[in-house]
Design a protein around this motif. Structure first.
Motif, PDB file in Angstrom:
ATOM      1  N   MET A 191       0.821  -1.211   0.000  1.00 31.27           N
ATOM      2  CA  MET A 191       0.000   0.000   0.000  1.00 31.27           C
ATOM      3  C   MET A 191       0.852   1.256   0.000  1.00 31.27           C
ATOM      4  O   MET A 191       0.626   2.208  -0.758  1.00 31.27           O
ATOM      5  CB  MET A 191      -0.891  -0.031   1.259  1.00 31.27           C
ATOM      6  N   ILE A 192       1.902   1.256   0.800  1.00 33.10           N
ATOM      7  CA  ILE A 192       2.708   2.474   0.892  1.00 33.10           C
ATOM      8  C   ILE A 192       3.415   2.764  -0.428  1.00 33.10           C
ATOM      9  O   ILE A 192       3.528   3.918  -0.845  1.00 33.10           O
ATOM     10  CB  ILE A 192       3.694   2.362   2.078  1.00 33.10           C
ATOM     11  N   HIS A 193       3.813   1.711  -1.123  1.00 38.00           N
ATOM     12  CA  HIS A 193       4.479   1.915  -2.419  1.00 38.00           C
ATOM     13  C   HIS A 193       3.492   2.428  -3.439  1.00 38.00           C
ATOM     14  O   HIS A 193       3.812   3.258  -4.279  1.00 38.00           O
ATOM     15  CB  HIS A 193       5.107   0.615  -2.895  1.00 38.00           C
ATOM     16  N   PHE A 194       2.267   1.926  -3.325  1.00 33.07           N
ATOM     17  CA  PHE A 194       1.191   2.392  -4.182  1.00 33.07           C
ATOM     18  C   PHE A 194       0.997   3.893  -3.984  1.00 33.07           C
ATOM     19  O   PHE A 194       0.931   4.676  -4.934  1.00 33.07           O
ATOM     20  CB  PHE A 194      -0.066   1.610  -3.815  1.00 33.07           C
ATOM     21  N   PHE A 195       0.947   4.297  -2.724  1.00 36.79           N
ATOM     22  CA  PHE A 195       0.725   5.691  -2.372  1.00 36.79           C
ATOM     23  C   PHE A 195       1.847   6.570  -2.932  1.00 36.79           C
ATOM     24  O   PHE A 195       1.607   7.637  -3.490  1.00 36.79           O
ATOM     25  CB  PHE A 195       0.654   5.797  -0.848  1.00 36.79           C
ATOM     26  N   ILE A 196       3.090   6.089  -2.820  1.00 35.16           N
ATOM     27  CA  ILE A 196       4.214   6.916  -3.259  1.00 35.16           C
ATOM     28  C   ILE A 196       4.327   6.929  -4.784  1.00 35.16           C
ATOM     29  O   ILE A 196       4.543   7.961  -5.392  1.00 35.16           O
ATOM     30  CB  ILE A 196       5.534   6.412  -2.647  1.00 35.16           C
ATOM     31  N   PHE A 197       4.199   5.754  -5.394  1.00 28.73           N
ATOM     32  CA  PHE A 197       4.596   5.662  -6.798  1.00 28.73           C
ATOM     33  C   PHE A 197       3.447   5.740  -7.789  1.00 28.73           C
ATOM     34  O   PHE A 197       3.693   5.823  -8.987  1.00 28.73           O
ATOM     35  CB  PHE A 197       5.415   4.392  -7.037  1.00 28.73           C
ATOM     36  N   LEU A 198       2.210   5.742  -7.297  1.00 29.18           N
ATOM     37  CA  LEU A 198       1.089   5.872  -8.227  1.00 29.18           C
ATOM     38  C   LEU A 198       1.189   7.132  -9.086  1.00 29.18           C
ATOM     39  O   LEU A 198       1.036   7.063 -10.307  1.00 29.18           O
ATOM     40  CB  LEU A 198      -0.236   5.839  -7.461  1.00 29.18           C
ATOM     41  N   PRO A 199       1.485   8.301  -8.470  1.00 30.15           N
ATOM     42  CA  PRO A 199       1.535   9.503  -9.317  1.00 30.15           C
ATOM     43  C   PRO A 199       2.577   9.417 -10.428  1.00 30.15           C
ATOM     44  O   PRO A 199       2.304   9.777 -11.564  1.00 30.15           O
ATOM     45  CB  PRO A 199       1.870  10.612  -8.328  1.00 30.15           C
ATOM     46  N   VAL A 200       3.773   8.936 -10.123  1.00 33.59           N
ATOM     47  CA  VAL A 200       4.821   8.924 -11.154  1.00 33.59           C
ATOM     48  C   VAL A 200       4.443   7.948 -12.257  1.00 33.59           C
ATOM     49  O   VAL A 200       4.696   8.180 -13.442  1.00 33.59           O
ATOM     50  CB  VAL A 200       6.214   8.625 -10.556  1.00 33.59           C
ATOM     51  N   LEU A 201       3.811   6.875 -11.864  1.00 30.53           N
ATOM     52  CA  LEU A 201       3.351   5.911 -12.867  1.00 30.53           C
ATOM     53  C   LEU A 201       2.350   6.581 -13.803  1.00 30.53           C
ATOM     54  O   LEU A 201       2.442   6.486 -15.030  1.00 30.53           O
ATOM     55  CB  LEU A 201       2.702   4.728 -12.142  1.00 30.53           C
ATOM     56  N   ALA A 202       1.413   7.296 -13.173  1.00 28.30           N
ATOM     57  CA  ALA A 202       0.409   8.001 -13.976  1.00 28.30           C
ATOM     58  C   ALA A 202       1.067   9.052 -14.850  1.00 28.30           C
ATOM     59  O   ALA A 202       0.674   9.255 -16.003  1.00 28.30           O
ATOM     60  CB  ALA A 202      -0.621   8.652 -13.058  1.00 28.30           C
ATOM     61  N   SER A 203       2.108   9.703 -14.329  1.00 26.10           N
ATOM     62  CA  SER A 203       2.743  10.772 -15.102  1.00 26.10           C
ATOM     63  C   SER A 203       3.424  10.208 -16.337  1.00 26.10           C
ATOM     64  O   SER A 203       3.553  10.891 -17.347  1.00 26.10           O
ATOM     65  CB  SER A 203       3.746  11.529 -14.246  1.00 26.10           C
ATOM     66  N   LEU A 204       3.860   8.964 -16.278  1.00 24.39           N
ATOM     67  CA  LEU A 204       4.464   8.361 -17.475  1.00 24.39           C
ATOM     68  C   LEU A 204       3.385   7.849 -18.417  1.00 24.39           C
ATOM     69  O   LEU A 204       3.508   7.975 -19.635  1.00 24.39           O
ATOM     70  CB  LEU A 204       5.407   7.221 -17.068  1.00 24.39           C
ATOM     71  N   LEU A 205       2.333   7.273 -17.822  1.00 19.94           N
ATOM     72  CA  LEU A 205       1.278   6.694 -18.664  1.00 19.94           C
ATOM     73  C   LEU A 205       0.463   7.765 -19.374  1.00 19.94           C
ATOM     74  O   LEU A 205      -0.166   7.493 -20.386  1.00 19.94           O
ATOM     75  CB  LEU A 205       0.351   5.829 -17.806  1.00 19.94           C
ATOM     76  N   ILE A 206       0.492   8.972 -18.835  1.00 20.60           N
ATOM     77  CA  ILE A 206      -0.399  10.006 -19.372  1.00 20.60           C
ATOM     78  C   ILE A 206      -0.141  10.269 -20.848  1.00 20.60           C
ATOM     79  O   ILE A 206      -1.038  10.646 -21.588  1.00 20.60           O
ATOM     80  CB  ILE A 206      -0.264  11.295 -18.531  1.00 20.60           C
ATOM     81  N   PHE A 207       1.087  10.010 -21.283  1.00 19.02           N
ATOM     82  CA  PHE A 207       1.388  10.266 -22.689  1.00 19.02           C
ATOM     83  C   PHE A 207       0.822   9.181 -23.606  1.00 19.02           C
ATOM     84  O   PHE A 207       0.804   9.339 -24.814  1.00 19.02           O
ATOM     85  CB  PHE A 207       2.890  10.430 -22.883  1.00 19.02           C
ATOM     86  N   LEU A 208       0.387   8.093 -23.011  1.00 18.08           N
ATOM     87  CA  LEU A 208      -0.263   7.059 -23.817  1.00 18.08           C
ATOM     88  C   LEU A 208      -1.760   7.295 -23.925  1.00 18.08           C
ATOM     89  O   LEU A 208      -2.441   6.703 -24.757  1.00 18.08           O
ATOM     90  CB  LEU A 208      -0.014   5.681 -23.187  1.00 18.08           C
ATOM     91  N   VAL A 209      -2.267   8.161 -23.035  1.00 16.96           N
ATOM     92  CA  VAL A 209      -3.705   8.420 -23.011  1.00 16.96           C
ATOM     93  C   VAL A 209      -4.038   9.414 -24.123  1.00 16.96           C
ATOM     94  O   VAL A 209      -3.265  10.343 -24.360  1.00 16.96           O
ATOM     95  CB  VAL A 209      -4.085   9.011 -21.634  1.00 16.96           C
ATOM     96  N   PRO A 210      -5.162   9.243 -24.818  1.00 21.93           N
ATOM     97  CA  PRO A 210      -5.557  10.207 -25.844  1.00 21.93           C
ATOM     98  C   PRO A 210      -5.644  11.610 -25.259  1.00 21.93           C
ATOM     99  O   PRO A 210      -6.028  11.775 -24.086  1.00 21.93           O
ATOM    100  CB  PRO A 210      -6.945   9.724 -26.275  1.00 21.93           C
ATOM    101  N   VAL A 211      -5.295  12.590 -26.069  1.00 17.10           N
ATOM    102  CA  VAL A 211      -5.153  13.959 -25.567  1.00 17.10           C
ATOM    103  C   VAL A 211      -6.403  14.427 -24.825  1.00 17.10           C
ATOM    104  O   VAL A 211      -6.306  15.055 -23.769  1.00 17.10           O
ATOM    105  CB  VAL A 211      -4.838  14.904 -26.743  1.00 17.10           C
ATOM    106  N   ARG A 212      -7.582  14.095 -25.332  1.00 18.25           N
ATOM    107  CA  ARG A 212      -8.785  14.669 -24.715  1.00 18.25           C
ATOM    108  C   ARG A 212      -9.134  14.045 -23.370  1.00 18.25           C
ATOM    109  O   ARG A 212      -9.915  14.590 -22.599  1.00 18.25           O
ATOM    110  CB  ARG A 212      -9.972  14.574 -25.660  1.00 18.25           C
ATOM    111  N   TRP A 213      -8.524  12.910 -23.069  1.00 22.07           N
ATOM    112  CA  TRP A 213      -8.814  12.282 -21.774  1.00 22.07           C
ATOM    113  C   TRP A 213      -7.732  12.532 -20.736  1.00 22.07           C
ATOM    114  O   TRP A 213      -7.800  12.035 -19.627  1.00 22.07           O
ATOM    115  CB  TRP A 213      -8.993  10.762 -21.941  1.00 22.07           C
ATOM    116  N   ARG A 214      -6.729  13.306 -21.093  1.00 20.60           N
ATOM    117  CA  ARG A 214      -5.577  13.421 -20.188  1.00 20.60           C
ATOM    118  C   ARG A 214      -5.929  14.081 -18.863  1.00 20.60           C
ATOM    119  O   ARG A 214      -5.466  13.657 -17.806  1.00 20.60           O
ATOM    120  CB  ARG A 214      -4.447  14.193 -20.876  1.00 20.60           C
TER     121      ARG A 214
END
Lengths: 470, 475
Positions: B1-24
């Motif tokens: 859980m603690i790793h989830f809490f810490i690293f979820l944002p950075v994971l999302a920040s990398l994945l965001i470029f795979l998300v279509p622009v209008r859903w970012r």
């Protein structure tokens, strides 16, 4: 001694086949040779073999540095695939000479005595002089000439130093020298000290320690970019391997060299970092940064080999990856061999996002920002020097890093600033160069997050106690 | 859980470029929301326990993380303000993908700072949060951002490299097997050596706090950042110096801190007053807020350096909640800029056209200047109460700051929002849809914890007590 033979055979093959095959085929053959050599090195791991009565030794130190050398050479070849034609370097002789140089560098890394080391150094340097001048341009000729003249002085100093050390100890082999100097029961101590200092100066020329660094900015910026890549990574790694063998192993107990080395390191860090701060050409900036990194790398040499050795090896690996990565991006995007001026880099992110991010990662790593591997490299070097008692020196190195951050940051940040002027980069796709860039960036990131992957292999202090051989 | 809490944002920040622009925007918002939910869930279960594995065994570097009360409070506040910043960025900045990614990347750095229980890991997160901050300034900054950027980076790195050497020295001289905080505590360094190492550590924290001679980067950093104020919110969250001092310096360098206490408290009190003085003459909202933040940080520093339990609790409380109202004020300044195209404090007459914006800004200013009933008061009062027990005179000097704060805050507010709207000026429209949430949520938090500070204090108190008890009392 298979790894060295393989590269030598590759070099000969490149020389001969160059008459019949196009250059790209030769490059592929050269790359295969390098990979084969690497495979044979991996099979020798933990073997601890020696040959020619200890003149060549394939201990883990030699193998790990040898692998770093091969990695750098491989990246050079990948980059040369695309850019050699543009740089007017597309002759098979380029690959042949490159492989001769690699053979020389491996000889240094595997050397067990001063003569082998010298032979390797000369093979490497002579090939290096030719590669630097191979491009038919005034700038390259001037750069090569400077390199040759200063390199020759360096070699002469080195040979003189070797002669004096031989005079004092009566042996060329590292083991012999170490045994002779262990209790400092040497016949003529002053001869030995002068010899060691001359060796230090000679190596200083080769690794570009200030004040012996003056050829570097001219060479790296004057020579074609791909040559700059090779010289600033592979050749420097090899020269450091030589220093590690000589000063970390054979002459560790010889007095005076360490104090002189300290002064040289301070000068290198100050001059290299301040010099880089005022550059407007990115290639010259990289050249000065290479000088600055020499200073950080040399910190690890001063330390006890058990901590300094692994630190140096890890740092050399990371240094190769990040410097080669940065040069590869430069080689891919530059219009002419003069490289970018810093102003050209403005807005690069909006024209070539992937290359810009890759270059930014390499620069962040060079500046020592985590999570990239450059941070761990710097940290290890600092820690090694600190634990050896060089606290003041470490502080100076830390201050130098602040200056380093500024000059790496400026181009890195300029790339992300909006710019409306048309692109100034060389257009088009360059797959092999991109492969080299990817290798560099992925390597730097993975080794930064999981440094143990590389550091764990060399961290065993036992392999560093046999630097001079058994 | 603690790793989830810490690293979820950075994971999302990398994945965001795979998300279509209008859903970012939605994607980033969901990631930030999940992180906040993770933080709140951790609170409900009473914090996340200690987790440690070797990271680089050969060097004694470990990956040790924990979310105890103090870390959790700061972590939740970070997650909360990140969410607010993301909502505002998605609404305000055209094509915000890069900005959202940077915000999320920085969130991981900040959460990592609070969670780290290993000094090298702390350093890594400490620097990690720097990179997105620099990129935000580089990509979205104003004309003179290069100078601001270099200044910011040079100050920061100057401090952190000295800290790095201190970290190396701490382990080496203390003979600890690892860099984990528990091991370092068990192998303390004493005497003069401790003072020197503390000074190295202090260098980094004083830059981030920031403390008087090391503060020069801060106003430029804020003034050159994007008008929206989103980057400033992250900058506000990045003032982690006080936390670093509390978490590491108090237990690792107690003697040195006590020895230098008068000087450090003096510097902190001076910082608070000096910043308030300069804030008074600012005509740009961003710079005004930067100096106001600096002044608050002087207060926080006073609380930490006084080594007094009450003051320290107050300092951490103020550190956490100052992020909320100062961050929201930066966003309010961004909204003002959006409406009238200027950040000047002499616009005049906004109140008549945008009443809700003005009212909410005023409420936030009340929190900022320490009006009772709002959250700023609790922190400032505890600090003064505790600091008074240690040094009445310094507490008095710092106390003057609260008066100065009312002066600069309300003067600027008056010239911007009251007075007469100049003839021919653009019509400033009032808050619209999400704006209400962006300013409303921080105000709600400020009022709630201002009236009922118990739950937040309950997070901080036990940790501070344990920490101070470790010093053997008598302080």
């Amino acid at each position: 001694m298979l790894p060295i033979l393989i590269t030598l055979l590759g070099a000969i093959a490149a020389t001969l086949l160059g008459f019949f095959l196009p250059r790209r085929a030769i490059t592929v053959i050269s790359m295969v040779t390098l990979v084969l050599s690497g495979v044979s090195m991996v099979t020798l791991w933990n073997g601890g073999l020696t040959s020619f009565n200890g003149s060549l030794q394939a201990d883990n130190v030699a193998l790990s540095i040898g692998l770093i050398i091969l990695l750098g050479s491989l990246m050079t070849l990948l980059v040369s695939f695309d850019t050699a034609a543009r740089a007017k370097l597309a002759f098979p002789e380029f690959d042949a000479l490159l492989l001769y140089a690699v053979t020389g560098t491996l000889l240094i890394a595997f050397s067990g005595d001063l003569v082998t080391m010298l032979i390797g150094l000369e093979v490497m340097s002579l090939s290096g002089y030719v590669i630097a001048t191979l491009q038919n341009s005034r700038r390259a000729e001037e750069a090569g000439m400077k390199y040759f003249l200063l390199g020759a002085v360096g070699s002469a100093t080195l040979i003189y130093g070797i002669a004096l050390v031989y005079g004092a100890t009566g042996t060329f082999s590292y083991v012999g020298i170490r045994d002779a100097t262990a209790g400092l029961q040497v016949e003529n101590i002053s001869l030995l000290v002068v010899g060691a200092l001359l060796l230090l100066c000679g190596f200083g020329f080769k690794v570009a320690l200030a004040p012996f660094h003056q050829w570097t900015p001219d060479l790296y910026s004057g020579a074609p970019t791909v040559v700059g890549l090779f010289l600033s990574t592979v050749v420097k790694v090899a020269a450091f391997a030589g220093m590690l063998r000589v000063f970390g192993g054979a002459m560790q107990n010889v007095p005076a060299w360490a104090s002189v080395m300290q002064i040289l390191i301070i000068a290198t860090i100050v001059i290299g970092n301040l010099g880089a701060l005022f550059q407007t050409n990115f290639k010259r900036l990289m050249a000065y940064s290479a000088v600055a990194h020499t200073g950080f790398l040399a910190l690890a040499l001063l330390a006890n080999p058990a901590t300094g050795g692994p630190a140096l090896t890890y740092y050399l690996l990371v240094y190769t990856l990040m410097t080669a990565g940065a040069f590869a991006v430069l080689a891919a995007l530059q219009r002419t061999e003069e490289g970018f001026s810093l102003d050209d880099m403005r807005g690069l992110f909006y024209r070539h996002p992937a290359y810009a991010v890759a270059l930014a990662v390499c620069l962040a790593s060079l500046a020592g920002l985590p999570p990239f591997a450059g941070f761990m490299g710097k940290y290890l070097a600092f820690q090694a020097a600190f634990q050896a008692g060089y606290v003041g020196l470490t502080l100076i190195a830390a201050m130098g890093s602040v200056a380093a951050l500024i000059y790496y940051l400026r181009p890195a940040m300029l790339m992300f600033m909006h710019d409306r002027t048309p692109a100034r980069e060389y257009p088009g796709e360059r797959t092999p160069t991109t492969a080299a860039v990817v290798l560099g960036v992925v390597g730097v990131t993975v080794l930064g997050v999981l440094p143990n992957l590389a550091y764990g292999l060399v961290a065993n202090p036992a392999i560093w106690t046999v630097l001079a051989g058994r | 859980m603690i790793h989830f809490f810490i690293f979820l944002p950075v994971l999302a920040s990398l994945l965001i470029f795979l998300v279509p622009v209008r859903w970012r925007e939605e994607f980033a918002g969901a990631a930030a929301g999940l992180t906040l939910a993770g933080g709140l869930w951790s609170w409900s279960v009473g914090g996340l326990s200690y987790y440690s594995v070797p990271w680089i065994p050969a060097l004694g570097v470990t990956y040790s993380v924990q979310m105890d009360g103090v870390s959790l409070l700061l972590g939740i506040v970070t997650a909360f303000m990140t969410l607010i910043a993301i909502i505002y960025a998605g609404k305000r900045i055209p094509n915000p993908g890069t900005m959202l990614s940077l915000i999320l990347m920085m969130e991981t750095g900040l959460l990592g700072i609070y969670a780290a229980r290993d000094l090298v890991l702390f350093y890594v997160f400490f620097e990690d949060a720097l990179i997105p901050a620099l990129l935000m300034l580089a990509i979205y900054g104003k004309a003179n951002r290069m100078a601001a950027l270099v200044k910011f980076a040079a100050y920061t790195l100057f401090g952190s490299l000295l800290m790095l050497i201190s970290i190396i020295g701490l382990k080496y001289y203390g003979g600890s097997p690892t860099f984990a905080l528990v091991d370092l505590q068990a192998h303390p360094v004493t005497g003069t050596l401790q003072t020197w190492l503390f000074l190295g550590f202090l260098a980094a924290m004083a830059v981030k706090l920031p403390l008087f001679p090391m503060h020069a980067w801060l106003p430029d950093f804020h003034a050159q950042n994007h008008d929206s104020g989103v980057a400033d919110v992250m900058g506000t969250l990045y003032k982690v110096g006080a936390y670093g001092l509390f978490r590491f310096a108090v237990v690792l360098f107690p003697d040195a801190m006590l020895e230098l206490r008068p000087i450090l408290m003096g510097l902190a009190a001076f910082t608070a007053l000096y910043a308030a003085w300069i804030a008074f003459s600012q005509t740009d909202w961003k710079r005004l807020l930067a100096y106001a933040g600096l002044s608050h940080m002087g207060f926080v520093g006073l609380g930490i350096f006084s080594m007094n339990e009450t003051a320290m609790i107050g300092a951490l409380f103020l550190l956490a909640f100052q992020n909320i109202y100062t961050g929201a004020l930066f966003l309010a300044a961004g909204m003002l800029q959006e409406r009238v195209g200027s950040l000047s404090t002499k616009v005049g007459g906004i109140m008549t056209q945008a009443g809700a914006l003005s009212g909410m800004t005023m409420t936030l200013w009340f929190a900022s200047i320490g009006v009772p009933g709002l959250v700023g008061f609790v922190g400032e009062f505890s600090i003064l109460l505790g600091a008074y027990q240690v040094s009445p005179w310094l507490a008095f000097i710092a106390g003057l700051t609260t008066i100065a704060a009312a002066a600069y805050g309300l003067t600027a507010f008056q010239t911007t929002y009251w007075q007469v709207r100049p003839a021919g000026a653009v019509l400033a429209h009032d808050l619209r849809d999400l704006d209400w949430l962006i300013l409303g949520a921080p105000i709600a938090v400020s009022i709630f914890f201002g009236v009922y500070s118990g739950p937040a204090l309950a997070l901080v108190q036990p940790v501070v007590r344990t920490w101070m008890a470790g010093l053997g009392g008598g302080l």
